[in-house]
Enzyme design. Structure first.
Site, PDB file in Angstrom:
ATOM      1  N   ARG A  19       6.181  16.528   6.107  1.00 55.28           N
ATOM      2  CA  ARG A  19       5.253  16.008   5.093  1.00 55.28           C
ATOM      3  C   ARG A  19       4.895  14.542   5.346  1.00 55.28           C
ATOM      4  O   ARG A  19       3.764  14.117   5.090  1.00 55.28           O
ATOM      5  CB  ARG A  19       5.880  16.150   3.702  1.00 55.28           C
ATOM      6  CG  ARG A  19       7.144  15.317   3.525  1.00 55.28           C
ATOM      7  CD  ARG A  19       7.934  15.667   2.296  1.00 55.28           C
ATOM      8  NE  ARG A  19       9.134  14.808   2.217  1.00 55.28           N
ATOM      9  CZ  ARG A  19      10.168  15.058   1.459  1.00 55.28           C
ATOM     10  NH1 ARG A  19      10.187  16.162   0.722  1.00 55.28           N
ATOM     11  NH2 ARG A  19      11.195  14.229   1.414  1.00 55.28           N
ATOM     12  N   LYS A 280      10.905  19.353  -3.848  1.00 58.06           N
ATOM     13  CA  LYS A 280      10.952  19.412  -2.389  1.00 58.06           C
ATOM     14  C   LYS A 280       9.776  18.687  -1.749  1.00 58.06           C
ATOM     15  O   LYS A 280       9.893  18.153  -0.645  1.00 58.06           O
ATOM     16  CB  LYS A 280      10.971  20.871  -1.936  1.00 58.06           C
ATOM     17  CG  LYS A 280      12.222  21.621  -2.392  1.00 58.06           C
ATOM     18  CD  LYS A 280      12.126  23.095  -2.061  1.00 58.06           C
ATOM     19  CE  LYS A 280      13.378  23.842  -2.542  1.00 58.06           C
ATOM     20  NZ  LYS A 280      13.288  25.299  -2.301  1.00 58.06           N
ATOM     21  N   SER A 302      10.851   4.924   4.597  1.00 59.45           N
ATOM     22  CA  SER A 302       9.888   3.951   5.122  1.00 59.45           C
ATOM     23  C   SER A 302       8.699   3.803   4.188  1.00 59.45           C
ATOM     24  O   SER A 302       8.047   2.754   4.161  1.00 59.45           O
ATOM     25  CB  SER A 302       9.405   4.376   6.511  1.00 59.45           C
ATOM     26  OG  SER A 302       8.736   5.621   6.451  1.00 59.45           O
ATOM     27  N   ARG A 321      18.632   1.544   6.768  1.00 60.01           N
ATOM     28  CA  ARG A 321      17.704   2.450   7.460  1.00 60.01           C
ATOM     29  C   ARG A 321      16.354   1.788   7.755  1.00 60.01           C
ATOM     30  O   ARG A 321      15.679   2.149   8.708  1.00 60.01           O
ATOM     31  CB  ARG A 321      17.506   3.719   6.630  1.00 60.01           C
ATOM     32  CG  ARG A 321      16.747   4.820   7.356  1.00 60.01           C
ATOM     33  CD  ARG A 321      16.821   6.139   6.595  1.00 60.01           C
ATOM     34  NE  ARG A 321      16.135   7.199   7.305  1.00 60.01           N
ATOM     35  CZ  ARG A 321      14.853   7.517   7.105  1.00 60.01           C
ATOM     36  NH1 ARG A 321      14.142   6.847   6.208  1.00 60.01           N
ATOM     37  NH2 ARG A 321      14.294   8.494   7.789  1.00 60.01           N
ATOM     38  N   ASN A 516      -7.449 -22.048  27.271  1.00 63.88           N
ATOM     39  CA  ASN A 516      -8.106 -23.355  27.196  1.00 63.88           C
ATOM     40  C   ASN A 516      -7.586 -24.299  28.276  1.00 63.88           C
ATOM     41  O   ASN A 516      -6.558 -24.043  28.907  1.00 63.88           O
ATOM     42  CB  ASN A 516      -8.021 -23.950  25.787  1.00 63.88           C
ATOM     43  CG  ASN A 516      -6.665 -24.514  25.442  1.00 63.88           C
ATOM     44  OD1 ASN A 516      -5.928 -24.986  26.298  1.00 63.88           O
ATOM     45  ND2 ASN A 516      -6.328 -24.474  24.172  1.00 63.88           N
ATOM     46  N   ASP A 517      -8.321 -25.397  28.467  1.00 66.92           N
ATOM     47  CA  ASP A 517      -8.042 -26.269  29.608  1.00 66.92           C
ATOM     48  C   ASP A 517      -6.679 -26.946  29.508  1.00 66.92           C
ATOM     49  O   ASP A 517      -6.008 -27.161  30.523  1.00 66.92           O
ATOM     50  CB  ASP A 517      -9.156 -27.308  29.786  1.00 66.92           C
ATOM     51  CG  ASP A 517      -9.540 -27.988  28.479  1.00 66.92           C
ATOM     52  OD1 ASP A 517      -8.839 -27.781  27.464  1.00 66.92           O
ATOM     53  OD2 ASP A 517     -10.546 -28.711  28.465  1.00 66.92           O
ATOM     54  N   CYS A 586      -6.463 -40.009  15.055  1.00 66.43           N
ATOM     55  CA  CYS A 586      -5.902 -39.119  16.080  1.00 66.43           C
ATOM     56  C   CYS A 586      -5.718 -39.886  17.398  1.00 66.43           C
ATOM     57  O   CYS A 586      -6.394 -40.890  17.656  1.00 66.43           O
ATOM     58  CB  CYS A 586      -6.820 -37.931  16.335  1.00 66.43           C
ATOM     59  SG  CYS A 586      -7.154 -36.910  14.896  1.00 66.43           S
TER      60      CYS A 586
END
Length: 722
Positions: A19, A280, A302, A321, A516-517, A586
């Site tokens: 199922r 069931k 799960s 589990r 990227n560089d 920066c």
């Protein structure tokens, strides 16, 4: 029909065992059924679907209007370890006749059940392609061993989460045959709207039950520790009896230990208890409504950690589990679950809560992705799987071609001004290099890249160079997994959301890597430069902008959104000059070629740049090199600007040392030699004493971007490809 090399429909066999896996496979089956021009569907039913004790759930497949081609009774009763083994053996005996008759092009197998292992084994040995759904996940039980065994047998993989995808890649599966689609059941979960959910609740739990005032319990045996599983189930039932809420209990999977769990239910009178409904099977569309409106779900299925998160329903996950699975904040783990009081306390904590909905396992669009993936399968491709093993140091297989030819890569460097293509040998020698101005438009740029690469590939044949692939270095942020430029620098126009891999691969019929560089410079140092053999180092590129790359434990760090090592945008001042990134203070705003050019122009405009022995022609733009020349000739203001720039770079390096603690820092680019002494001074003055022994060196590589692009290709050739 979509281009995939096939001139007929794809014959797809979907095999379902119980199922739970049908709930994941059914959305795919419905999708296949809606596209008869592309697919022929055969359905094989086996396992507990055909067992009366587990609800004869094959009937729901018939109710969904699927023609069941074959029913295989494969379950050997006994519900112990030996019975599981015998069931696998029985399936292996019966499946060859079925597969010989159906002759499917591909078999779709789900999950981690022992039945699925039998299906995958049969298909693999009969040279039938296998698509495995939900590979790469980790639960923490014997299921992992079965799931990963199926992964090794499968030719194609559909996974639900990014971490599962990474697990598959770590298991050396071919990335091109892995699809991150999400969980197929989420397509139904996220579209499920049933205004009459109360009638479903009443049907299964009684007329007097209210929404959010009942519990769904679903617990399975852990086959590696059956005794503890039985004890934990007994404690769970005792806690539920004590909690005194209406509870829907589903029978466990038909695994070793399930018979004993059913005995516990009957011993405690659960099937006749006024507060319990023992069933069931519940059809999936009704089960969705039941868990969506429950006060909580308890057990170790799960479903609790995967599907239920879509509704924000509280979940109590018992035992180990599902210990390895990703979960939303709605899940409360009770890993020991060794006392009734502990489980009861968890019920009091969770029951009746409502959590934010979680979409860890899907966004509701898995099936369209899977169908597109199926259509792309080319039956003319070799059946034999390829495993991408990690690099093997200095251990390249030899054949006559290797001996007679120079193993080489095509390297492409996309700069703000120039576009360069080179043939680079395994030893890092640039055999041939082509340079053109970088066009301003996307169409012209792509066309020129293809033209230059085709020309270089033809020249490689004349030079007896065997081209193994193409590596591309470009400015901006890159998704190297997809070969896509996400966002470019301002210097390269019309270069956002650009797929570089596909056009080059289609034209040259070679594998293509893109990064990227800054990252390419770090990879160049790792393979050819001063970073060779170093476990941890950082490369800083000082050019028009400031970039870099980080190598940690011999591996390049990309970051969760491919934005790692934007070292030029480390902020070193709260009130510094504006940066091209939109921020200020920066490193790049102080120490890049653009920043030095800005300061040089200011001095020149104020007649403070030129000193004796200097001149700037009228047709020549003032730039960083003029500032450096002035400083060398004694211009105090130019010297001060360079000292400030070098100090900013040095402070950035100090921050890197305090964050990454590398053993080596490599300064690369045209400005590196002018900054290195200042950087070392700043480290001595500002860094913690424990990191001051770091080596800071100037790169000796002439073309780090090209060599780094080539290294992506050349490193790949040291892997074993089978």
């Amino acid at each position: 029909m979509e281009k995939n090399g096939n001139n007929r429909k794809l014959r797809v066999c979907v095999a379902t065992c119980n199922r739970a896996d049908y709930s994941k496979l059914a959305p795919i089956m419905f999708g296949i059924k809606t596209e008869p021009a592309f697919f022929e569907l055969d359905v094989v039913v086996l396992g507990s679907h055909l067992i009366d004790d587990y609800g004869n759930t094959y009937r729901m497949i018939e109710q969904d209007d699927f023609d069941i081609n074959t029913r295989l009774h494969t379950i050997v009763r006994g519900e112990d370890e030996a019975a599981m083994v015998e069931s696998v053996g029985l399936a292996l005996v019966k499946l060859p006749d079925v597969l010989n008759r159906l002759k499917p092009d591909i078999m779709i197998v789900h999950g981690d059940r022992f039945d699925a292992l039998a299906l995958a084994t049969s298909a693999a040995l009969m040279n039938i392609r296998i698509l495995h759904i939900e590979g790469g996940e980790v639960s923490g039980t014997i299921d992992d061993s079965i799931r990963h065994a199926i992964t090794k047998l499968a030719h194609y993989h559909v996974c639900c989460t990014r971490s599962a995808e990474q697990h598959l890649i770590s298991m050396c599966e071919d990335h091109d045959r892995i699809l991150l689609a999400g969980c197929p059941s989420y397509d139904k979960l996220l579209s499920a709207k049933n205004k009459d959910y109360m009638s479903i609740i009443r049907m299964w739990l009684g007329d007097d039950v209210k929404c959010k005032d009942y519990i769904v319990a679903l617990q399975h045996p852990v086959t590696t520790d059956i005794k503890h599983s039985i004890k934990m189930f007994e404690l769970t039932l005792d806690a539920l009896i004590s909690f005194n809420k209406r509870t829907l209990v589903l029978f466990p999977n038909i695994d070793a230990g399930s018979k004993e769990m059913v005995r516990v239910m009957r011993k405690k009178g659960i099937e006749h208890h006024p507060n319990f409904r023992a069933v069931k099977h519940v059809p999936f569309d009704q089960f969705i409504q039941l868990v969506a409106h429950a006060g909580c779900m308890i057990g170790n299925s799960s479903c609790g950690v995967r599907e239920v998160g879509a509704f924000g329903t509280p979940v109590i996950n018992l035992g180990t589990r599902q210990i390895g699975r990703e979960t939303g904040e709605n899940v409360l783990h009770v890993r020991d679950a060794d006392t009734q009081d502990k489980i009861l306390q968890a019920l009091h904590l969770q029951f009746g809560k409502q959590y934010p909905c979680s979409k860890i396992y899907g966004d509701g669009n898995a099936v369209p992705r899977i169908l597109k993936f199926l259509k792309s399968i080319d039956l003319q491709e070799p059946l034999q799987k390829k495993f991408c093993f990690p690099p093997v140091k200095e251990n390249i297989s030899q054949d006559i071609d290797h001996i007679l030819e120079t193993l080489s890569a095509l390297a492409v460097d996309l700069g703000g001004t120039n576009l360069r293509v080179a043939i680079v040998s395994m030893k890092g020698e640039i055999v041939k290099k082509y340079t053109q101005f970088n066009p301003k438009t996307y169409e012209e740029r792509i066309s020129l890249i293809l033209q230059m690469c085709v020309e270089a590939a033809a020249e490689a044949v004349k030079l007896n160079c065997r081209i193994l692939g193409v590596g591309i270095s470009t400015g901006g942020r890159v998704n190297p997994q997809e070969g896509v430029v996400l966002h470019s620098t301002k210097l390269i126009q019309e270069w956002n959301s650009v797929d570089l891999r596909t056009p080059l691969s289609d034209t040259l019929h070679l594998p293509v890597w893109v990064d990227n560089d800054g990252n390419c410079a770090a990879m160049a140092e790792r393979k050819f430069g001063q970073g060779k053999g170093q476990e941890n180092f950082v490369t800083l590129i000082t050019g028009t902008g400031i970039g870099g790359g980080i190598i940690h434990q011999h591996e390049l760090i990309h970051g969760s959104s491919f934005c790692a090592a934007e070292l030029g945008h480390l902020v070193v001042s709260l009130d510094g000059p504006d940066c091209s990134c939109g921020s200020h203070g920066c490193i790049e705003a102080y120490a890049s070629g653009m920043a030095l050019q800005r300061e040089a122009k200011k001095l020149h405009d104020e007649d403070l740049l030129l000193v004796e022995g200097m001149s700037v022609p009228k047709d020549e733009a003032v730039g960083a090199l003029h500032l450096i020349q002035a400083a060398k000739l004694g211009n105090v203001k130019a010297q001060s600007i360079l000292r400030t720039a070098g100090t900013a770079l040095g402070l950035g390096v100090v921050n890197i040392l305090h964050t990454m603690n590398p053993s080596l820092v490599i300064l690369s680019g045209v400005l590196a030699s002018h900054y290195i002494h200042i950087v070392k001074d700043v480290i001595r003055q500002q860094a913690l004493s424990s990191v001051q022994d770091v080596d800071v060196v100037v790169s000796d590589l002439v073309d780090p971007a090209l060599l780094g692009a080539a290294s992506m290709v050349l490193d790949y050739t040291t892997r074993r490809i089978h």
